[in-house]
Design a protein around this motif. Structure first.
Motif, PDB file in Angstrom:
ATOM      1  N   PHE A   1       0.894  -1.171   0.000  1.00 55.06           N
ATOM      2  CA  PHE A   1       0.000   0.000   0.000  1.00 55.06           C
ATOM      3  C   PHE A   1       0.916   1.200   0.000  1.00 55.06           C
ATOM      4  O   PHE A   1       1.539   1.499   1.023  1.00 55.06           O
ATOM      5  CB  PHE A   1      -0.891   0.014   1.238  1.00 55.06           C
TER       6      PHE A   1
ATOM      7  N   HIS B   1       4.330   0.966   1.791  1.00 52.22           N
ATOM      8  CA  HIS B   1       4.205   0.065   2.932  1.00 52.22           C
ATOM      9  C   HIS B   1       3.993  -1.363   2.423  1.00 52.22           C
ATOM     10  O   HIS B   1       2.933  -1.678   1.870  1.00 52.22           O
ATOM     11  CB  HIS B   1       3.012   0.528   3.801  1.00 52.22           C
TER      12      HIS B   1
ATOM     13  N   SER C   1      -1.023 -12.039  14.951  1.00 57.73           N
ATOM     14  CA  SER C   1      -1.604 -10.880  15.617  1.00 57.73           C
ATOM     15  C   SER C   1      -2.150  -9.897  14.586  1.00 57.73           C
ATOM     16  O   SER C   1      -1.863 -10.005  13.397  1.00 57.73           O
ATOM     17  CB  SER C   1      -0.570 -10.199  16.517  1.00 57.73           C
ATOM     18  N   SER C   2      -2.959  -8.962  15.048  1.00 52.54           N
ATOM     19  CA  SER C   2      -3.631  -8.087  14.100  1.00 52.54           C
ATOM     20  C   SER C   2      -2.620  -7.133  13.483  1.00 52.54           C
ATOM     21  O   SER C   2      -1.654  -6.719  14.124  1.00 52.54           O
ATOM     22  CB  SER C   2      -4.786  -7.356  14.772  1.00 52.54           C
ATOM     23  N   GLY C   3      -2.827  -6.860  12.197  1.00 52.10           N
ATOM     24  CA  GLY C   3      -1.889  -6.033  11.465  1.00 52.10           C
ATOM     25  C   GLY C   3      -0.812  -6.836  10.770  1.00 52.10           C
ATOM     26  O   GLY C   3       0.042  -6.284  10.075  1.00 52.10           O
ATOM     27  N   SER C   4      -0.858  -8.168  10.917  1.00 54.20           N
ATOM     28  CA  SER C   4       0.193  -8.985  10.314  1.00 54.20           C
ATOM     29  C   SER C   4      -0.060  -9.273   8.828  1.00 54.20           C
ATOM     30  O   SER C   4       0.788  -9.844   8.161  1.00 54.20           O
ATOM     31  CB  SER C   4       0.357 -10.292  11.090  1.00 54.20           C
ATOM     32  N   GLY C   5      -1.239  -8.890   8.326  1.00 48.66           N
ATOM     33  CA  GLY C   5      -1.499  -9.031   6.893  1.00 48.66           C
ATOM     34  C   GLY C   5      -2.412 -10.184   6.525  1.00 48.66           C
ATOM     35  O   GLY C   5      -2.566 -10.517   5.354  1.00 48.66           O
TER      36      GLY C   5
ATOM     37  N   SER D   1      -5.802 -10.487   6.672  1.00 47.20           N
ATOM     38  CA  SER D   1      -6.943 -10.076   5.845  1.00 47.20           C
ATOM     39  C   SER D   1      -6.485  -9.724   4.442  1.00 47.20           C
ATOM     40  O   SER D   1      -7.126 -10.103   3.452  1.00 47.20           O
ATOM     41  CB  SER D   1      -7.633  -8.853   6.451  1.00 47.20           C
ATOM     42  N   THR D   2      -5.386  -8.988   4.365  1.00 45.91           N
ATOM     43  CA  THR D   2      -4.887  -8.578   3.053  1.00 45.91           C
ATOM     44  C   THR D   2      -4.585  -9.806   2.192  1.00 45.91           C
ATOM     45  O   THR D   2      -4.899  -9.820   0.997  1.00 45.91           O
ATOM     46  CB  THR D   2      -3.631  -7.705   3.221  1.00 45.91           C
TER      47      THR D   2
HETATM   48  N1  LIG Z   1      -6.436  -0.320   2.279  1.00 46.16           N
HETATM   49  C1  LIG Z   1      -5.301  -0.187   2.988  1.00 46.16           C
HETATM   50  N2  LIG Z   1      -4.500   0.880   2.808  1.00 46.16           N
HETATM   51  C2  LIG Z   1      -3.352   1.011   3.507  1.00 46.16           C
HETATM   52  N3  LIG Z   1      -2.909   0.142   4.405  1.00 46.16           N
HETATM   53  C3  LIG Z   1      -3.651  -0.954   4.642  1.00 46.16           C
HETATM   54  C4  LIG Z   1      -4.894  -1.172   3.952  1.00 46.16           C
HETATM   55  N4  LIG Z   1      -5.423  -2.334   4.379  1.00 46.16           N
HETATM   56  C5  LIG Z   1      -4.563  -2.815   5.302  1.00 46.16           C
HETATM   57  N5  LIG Z   1      -3.511  -1.994   5.460  1.00 46.16           N
HETATM   58  C6  LIG Z   1      -2.370  -2.219   6.358  1.00 46.16           C
HETATM   59  O1  LIG Z   1      -1.862  -3.494   6.106  1.00 46.16           O
HETATM   60  C7  LIG Z   1      -1.452  -4.115   7.297  1.00 46.16           C
HETATM   61  C8  LIG Z   1      -2.090  -5.480   7.400  1.00 46.16           C
HETATM   62  O2  LIG Z   1      -3.465  -5.316   7.565  1.00 46.16           O
HETATM   63  P1  LIG Z   1      -4.467  -6.547   7.621  1.00 46.16           P
HETATM   64  O3  LIG Z   1      -4.227  -7.404   6.432  1.00 46.16           O
HETATM   65  O4  LIG Z   1      -5.805  -6.016   7.821  1.00 46.16           O
HETATM   66  O5  LIG Z   1      -3.957  -7.298   8.914  1.00 46.16           O
HETATM   67  P2  LIG Z   1      -4.706  -8.400   9.783  1.00 46.16           P
HETATM   68  O6  LIG Z   1      -5.897  -8.863   9.047  1.00 46.16           O
HETATM   69  O7  LIG Z   1      -3.695  -9.462  10.000  1.00 46.16           O
HETATM   70  O8  LIG Z   1      -5.065  -7.740  11.079  1.00 46.16           O
HETATM   71  C9  LIG Z   1      -1.812  -3.175   8.422  1.00 46.16           C
HETATM   72  O9  LIG Z   1      -0.640  -2.492   8.821  1.00 46.16           O
HETATM   73  C10 LIG Z   1      -2.772  -2.220   7.811  1.00 46.16           C
HETATM   74  O10 LIG Z   1      -2.649  -0.954   8.376  1.00 46.16           O
END
Ligand SMILES: Nc1ncnc2c1ncn2[C@@H]1O[C@H](COP(=O)(O)OP(=O)(O)O)[C@@H](O)[C@H]1O
Ligand SMILES: [Mg+2]
Lengths: 244, 266
Positions: free
Chosen positions: A14, A17, A38-42, A44-45
């Motif tokens: 992103f 990042h 843990s949350s923020g590890s990617g 969902s992405t």
């Molecule tokens: N649309 C987006 N734009 C910018 N950063 C994003 C976006 N979606 C997620 N992130 C960043 O990507 C990282 C991983 O997010 P995410 O995949 O939601 O983690 P998880 O599901 O493991 O909690 C986080 O640091 C989040 O801030």
């Protein structure tokens, strides 16, 4: 065994990042893969990249040996790879039955009667048959999620992706949703499940992936990950979770 | 019955007896222009609003991206021009201007419907765009995840919800149109205001004639605002739902067989 989904050198940025870095793993047909971390590890992405809700920056996602990132048939691929969201995402303007039917009639082009029969079958499977006339806003979180699972199942997908399906639920509703997913696992559905429910993950999965800071930190069978983790980070993570 | 009474109510009765039908006709004209203008305007607004929310992704080919951009710019100009100028000026500009500049002899009625529709369209475009953007992202993702195209997502999921949310603004626009069609008298449309001017001039009964007209306008606007409120309620659907079966067995799974007819979609 045949691999239905294979992720190779997947990276997602992103801006500058880098949220996913060189992710490699595959999912065998009929297997359940749990992704923890843990949350923020990617997590969902990663799921969103597999479903093409996010566009991967580089790498490949192979579905039945075809790279979906260069494929033109995005919609038909998405219909084959179901997704269940943390926030349910039921269509607020439709009742429970319509939520299940719409994909069958409009995407799969089934006739109305057949679509209705199939929808009822899957709604019954998740125990939501009595509620077919209710609108999503009239249901509890657990009920909504069960409808969302029925909606995904009705498309007869080859793979189901779950993104923290119980994280938005009150504790007493978590069980009813996990029970449905467990049944699907027993029936041999191919699933990738992101979850914070460690006991459930250990119970249901054939393979566990632990993610940290956008990379796969450790992966293996549930016994390996939960009983004999090799990496320091995995131990710490599991320790934190079992001490909650 | 040709001498004008001296008292206010006497004059009101006199005007109603003599010009009642003409006034009602004028009100009918006002209403029909406002209604059709609002409906057509809403359609324009939906088309423009939907086009303006088409996502452009870097993956699309260059021609599609340029084409969509270009259309969006043209629509932006349309919205700004018609929102940013008074309808009365637009009426003069379009009706007399088109005749002089392009030798288009638009008849008065075409001009009237055109002006109200195009004006409403400009307002509705912004409203629809806002309505679409206000629907949570999750609705789109839920639709995408079962393989709906952008067009299907809009048609079956987003627009029905946006429509519900903007019903109050649609009602508002109708009411504004009922009132603002009076500017069409400037191009000679015989609507309620035009008729009232004529009536009040005939016997110098300005106060009485406009009292009647005030009430007619008010009846029309209040009627439609209440009607739309009812319609909104209907769109919301019933507040409760009935369980489709009282059989407690239905709560446990395994009763229904998977439908025999297998469907293949390869
Ligand atoms: N649309 C987006 N734009 C910018 N950063 C994003 C976006 N979606 C997620 N992130 C960043 O990507 C990282 C991983 O997010 P995410 O995949 O939601 O983690 P998880 O599901 O493991 O909690 C986080 O640091 C989040 O801030
Ligand atoms: Mg997440």
């Amino acid at each position: 065994m045949n691999e239905i989904i294979k992720v190779e050198h997947l990276s997602k940025k992103f801006g500058d990042h880098e949220v996913l870095k060189d992710i490699n793993f595959s999912v065998k047909s009929g297997n359940v893969t749990c992704i923890i971390g843990s949350s923020g590890s990617g997590k969902s992405t990663l799921l969103r990249c597999i479903n093409l809700l996010e566009t991967a920056t580089s790498g490949e996602i192979l579905y039945k040996n075809e790279n979906v990132l260069t494929s033109k048939k995005i919609s038909s691929y998405r219909a084959k790879v179901g997704m269940v969201f943390q926030g349910f995402n039921l269509f607020e303007n439709m009742n429970v039955l319509q939520n299940c039917k719409i994909g069958l009639t409009k995407v799969l082009k089934e006739d109305k009667e057949q679509a209705e029969k199939e929808s009822l079958y899957f709604l019954e499977k998740v125990g939501m048959l009595p509620y077919i006339n209710a609108k999503p806003r009239q249901l509890s979180g657990g009920q909504k999620q069960r409808v969302a699972i029925a909606r995904a199942l009705a498309m007869k997908p080859d793979v189901l992706l779950f993104d923290e399906p119980t994280s938005a639920l009150d504790p007493q509703m978590i069980g009813e949703v996990l029970k449905v997913i467990k049944e699907l696992a027993q029936e041999g559905f191919t699933m990738i499940i992101v979850t914070h429910e460690m006991a459930f993950a250990r119970d249901v999965s054939n393979y566990v992936i632990y993610m940290k800071d956008g990379v796969i930190c450790e992966e293996g069978s549930p016994e390996e990950i939960f009983n004999n983790p090799k990496r320091e980070e995995t131990m710490e993570f599991l320790h934190r979770f079992t001490n909650l | 019955m040709n001498t004008l009474p001296q008292d206010f109510f006497g004059r009101i009765v006199f005007i109603i007896q003599k010009y009642g039908f003409t006034l009602i006709e004028g009100a009918g004209t006002t209403l029909i222009i406002a209604l059709i203008g609002t409906i057509v305007g809403c359609l324009i607004g939906f088309v423009v609003g939907v086009i303006q929310t088409i996502p452009i992704s870097k993956k699309d080919n260059i021609f599609k991206r340029i084409f969509v951009r270009l259309i969006k710019i043209v629509l932006d100009i349309y919205v700004e021009v018609f929102r940013g100028t008074p309808m009365m000026v637009q009426a003069m500009f379009i009706f007399y201007g088109s005749a002089i500049m392009f030798n288009i002899r638009m008849d008065m009625w075409t001009a009237a419907y055109f002006i109200v529709s195009i004006n409403t369209g400009a307002y509705m475009a912004e409203t629809v765009r806002g309505g679409i953007l206000s629907i949570p992202e999750g609705q789109t993702e839920g639709a995408m995840a079962i393989g709906m195209t952008h067009f299907q997502t809009m048609l079956y999921v987003i627009i029905p919800q946006a429509l519900r949310n903007i019903m109050p603004q649609i009602g508002n626009n109708l009411i504004i149109n009922i009132k603002d069609t009076c500017v069409l008298s400037s191009i000679g449309v015989v609507e309620l205001f035009f008729v009232t001017k004529t009536v009040s001039g005939a016997y110098y009964t300005v106060f009485e004639a406009y009292s009647i007209t005030m009430i007619i306008y008010l009846i029309m606007t209040v009627f439609f605002s209440k009607l739309l409120r009812l319609f909104e309620k209907k769109l919301n659907g019933p507040e409760d739902y009935s369980l489709s079966t009282t059989d407690t067995l239905a709560y446990t799974s395994g009763m229904l067989k998977y439908p025999d007819k297998e469907v293949h979609h390869e």
